[in-house]
Design an enzyme around this catalytic site. Structure first.
Site, PDB file in Angstrom:
ATOM      1  N   HIS A 106       0.855  -1.190   0.000  1.00 53.92           N
ATOM      2  CA  HIS A 106       0.000   0.000   0.000  1.00 53.92           C
ATOM      3  C   HIS A 106       0.892   1.242   0.000  1.00 53.92           C
ATOM      4  O   HIS A 106       2.090   1.165   0.340  1.00 53.92           O
ATOM      5  CB  HIS A 106      -0.938  -0.029   1.210  1.00 53.92           C
ATOM      6  CG  HIS A 106      -2.018  -1.071   1.045  1.00 53.92           C
ATOM      7  ND1 HIS A 106      -2.587  -1.737   2.101  1.00 53.92           N
ATOM      8  CD2 HIS A 106      -2.603  -1.558  -0.087  1.00 53.92           C
ATOM      9  CE1 HIS A 106      -3.495  -2.595   1.636  1.00 53.92           C
ATOM     10  NE2 HIS A 106      -3.509  -2.503   0.317  1.00 53.92           N
ATOM     11  N   GLY A 165      -3.739  -2.298  -7.560  1.00 53.15           N
ATOM     12  CA  GLY A 165      -4.573  -2.985  -6.565  1.00 53.15           C
ATOM     13  C   GLY A 165      -6.047  -2.589  -6.604  1.00 53.15           C
ATOM     14  O   GLY A 165      -6.926  -3.442  -6.774  1.00 53.15           O
ATOM     15  N   ASP A 190      -5.020  -6.943  -6.839  1.00 49.24           N
ATOM     16  CA  ASP A 190      -5.016  -7.917  -5.737  1.00 49.24           C
ATOM     17  C   ASP A 190      -5.743  -9.191  -6.168  1.00 49.24           C
ATOM     18  O   ASP A 190      -5.323 -10.310  -5.863  1.00 49.24           O
ATOM     19  CB  ASP A 190      -5.726  -7.360  -4.491  1.00 49.24           C
ATOM     20  CG  ASP A 190      -4.999  -6.191  -3.882  1.00 49.24           C
ATOM     21  OD1 ASP A 190      -4.713  -5.226  -4.619  1.00 49.24           O
ATOM     22  OD2 ASP A 190      -4.708  -6.209  -2.676  1.00 49.24           O
ATOM     23  N   ASP A 215      -1.227  -1.765   4.743  1.00 47.50           N
ATOM     24  CA  ASP A 215      -1.180  -0.626   5.658  1.00 47.50           C
ATOM     25  C   ASP A 215      -2.107  -0.868   6.850  1.00 47.50           C
ATOM     26  O   ASP A 215      -3.323  -0.914   6.678  1.00 47.50           O
ATOM     27  CB  ASP A 215      -1.603   0.635   4.899  1.00 47.50           C
ATOM     28  CG  ASP A 215      -1.389   1.892   5.728  1.00 47.50           C
ATOM     29  OD1 ASP A 215      -1.279   1.793   6.969  1.00 47.50           O
ATOM     30  OD2 ASP A 215      -1.353   2.982   5.124  1.00 47.50           O
ATOM     31  N   HIS A 260     -10.535  -0.691  -1.463  1.00 49.88           N
ATOM     32  CA  HIS A 260     -10.640  -2.077  -1.939  1.00 49.88           C
ATOM     33  C   HIS A 260     -10.308  -3.062  -0.808  1.00 49.88           C
ATOM     34  O   HIS A 260      -9.718  -4.112  -1.051  1.00 49.88           O
ATOM     35  CB  HIS A 260      -9.747  -2.299  -3.156  1.00 49.88           C
ATOM     36  CG  HIS A 260      -8.289  -2.004  -2.921  1.00 49.88           C
ATOM     37  ND1 HIS A 260      -7.824  -0.792  -2.491  1.00 49.88           N
ATOM     38  CD2 HIS A 260      -7.184  -2.785  -3.048  1.00 49.88           C
ATOM     39  CE1 HIS A 260      -6.511  -0.844  -2.371  1.00 49.88           C
ATOM     40  NE2 HIS A 260      -6.101  -2.040  -2.692  1.00 49.88           N
ATOM     41  N   ASP A 316     -10.944  -6.699  -1.409  1.00 48.79           N
ATOM     42  CA  ASP A 316      -9.958  -7.382  -2.258  1.00 48.79           C
ATOM     43  C   ASP A 316      -8.717  -7.751  -1.451  1.00 48.79           C
ATOM     44  O   ASP A 316      -8.114  -8.814  -1.657  1.00 48.79           O
ATOM     45  CB  ASP A 316      -9.524  -6.486  -3.426  1.00 48.79           C
ATOM     46  CG  ASP A 316     -10.674  -6.098  -4.323  1.00 48.79           C
ATOM     47  OD1 ASP A 316     -11.811  -6.025  -3.840  1.00 48.79           O
ATOM     48  OD2 ASP A 316     -10.446  -5.853  -5.516  1.00 48.79           O
ATOM     49  N   ARG A 363      -6.867 -14.070   2.352  1.00 46.94           N
ATOM     50  CA  ARG A 363      -7.577 -15.329   2.593  1.00 46.94           C
ATOM     51  C   ARG A 363      -7.114 -16.427   1.625  1.00 46.94           C
ATOM     52  O   ARG A 363      -6.818 -17.542   2.041  1.00 46.94           O
ATOM     53  CB  ARG A 363      -9.097 -15.138   2.450  1.00 46.94           C
ATOM     54  CG  ARG A 363      -9.823 -16.442   2.634  1.00 46.94           C
ATOM     55  CD  ARG A 363     -11.321 -16.395   2.457  1.00 46.94           C
ATOM     56  NE  ARG A 363     -11.792 -17.771   2.562  1.00 46.94           N
ATOM     57  CZ  ARG A 363     -11.846 -18.602   1.519  1.00 46.94           C
ATOM     58  NH1 ARG A 363     -11.524 -18.199   0.320  1.00 46.94           N
ATOM     59  NH2 ARG A 363     -12.246 -19.840   1.702  1.00 46.94           N
TER      60      ARG A 363
HETATM   61  O1  LIG Z   1      -3.499  -1.620  -3.515  1.00 46.05           O
HETATM   62  C1  LIG Z   1      -2.629  -2.431  -3.506  1.00 46.05           C
HETATM   63  C2  LIG Z   1      -2.725  -3.668  -2.721  1.00 46.05           C
HETATM   64  O2  LIG Z   1      -3.956  -3.802  -2.063  1.00 46.05           O
HETATM   65  C3  LIG Z   1      -1.409  -2.234  -4.294  1.00 46.05           C
HETATM   66  O3  LIG Z   1      -1.696  -1.680  -5.547  1.00 46.05           O
HETATM   67  P1  LIG Z   1      -0.643  -0.792  -6.285  1.00 46.05           P
HETATM   68  O4  LIG Z   1       0.645  -1.552  -6.337  1.00 46.05           O
HETATM   69  O5  LIG Z   1      -1.178  -0.539  -7.661  1.00 46.05           O
HETATM   70  O6  LIG Z   1      -0.507   0.480  -5.477  1.00 46.05           O
END
Ligand SMILES: O=C(CO)COP(=O)(O)O
Length: 151
Positions: A19, A66, A71, A91, A98, A101, A107
């Site tokens: 993140h 992501g 993801d 994070d 999301h 996701d 999981r």
């Molecule tokens: O959001 C993410 C994982 O949940 C990562 O996505 P990005 O690598 O595109 O920032």
């Protein structure tokens, strides 16, 4: 759930995801472990992959970002047997649009029994494990057994 044992390949297929607030930490980790990582096949979500490629020169396959489905793409690869390890610096201080996701990816990694590292300490341990040096046995769900158990 019944399990069967497979042999994970010596050249691991490693998924790298972070993140935004954790991207600098993951990039620093990739720089520190660049030599080892270069011996494996790397996948990443879109933005993470672009930054790691730019900052480290490591070759990797970048999927979608992501929030746009990256993801889920990694999760699908795990289910298909195409990912052996996941480094996911998610994070713990910020909710994500999301989040479903993110939860789904964590999981499915648990379901398919792949090693998952969510911070530098666990990622350090994972990459320096003796199991990285060769192929190792890993239990995965036995799909036939699962269908049988439900019918
Ligand atoms: O959001 C993410 C994982 O949940 C990562 O996505 P990005 O690598 O595109 O920032």
């Amino acid at each position: 759930m019944q399990y069967k044992t497979i042999l994970s390949p010596a050249r691991k297929r490693i998924a790298l995801v972070a993140h935004d607030n954790r991207k600098p930490t993951l990039i620093g980790w990739c720089q520190r472990h660049r030599e080892v990582l270069a011996q494996h096949e790397l996948f990443a979500t879109g933005t993470t992959g672009g930054l790691i490629g730019r900052e480290t020169g490591l070759e990797l396959s970048a999927l979608l970002s992501g929030p746009l489905g990256g993801d889920q793409q990694i999760g699908a690869k795990i289910s298909e047997g195409g990912i052996d390890m996941l480094v996911f610096f998610w994070d713990p201080f910020e909710p994500m649009p999301h989040d479903p996701d993110v939860k789904a990816l964590l999981r499915i990694a648990a379901v398919w029994n792949i090693p998952v590292a969510c911070n530098r300490a666990s990622a350090d341990m994972m990459l320096t494990s003796p199991l990285m040096a060769g192929s190792y046995e890993r239990d995965i769900p036995d799909y036939e057994g699962y269908l049988g158990a439900r019918s």
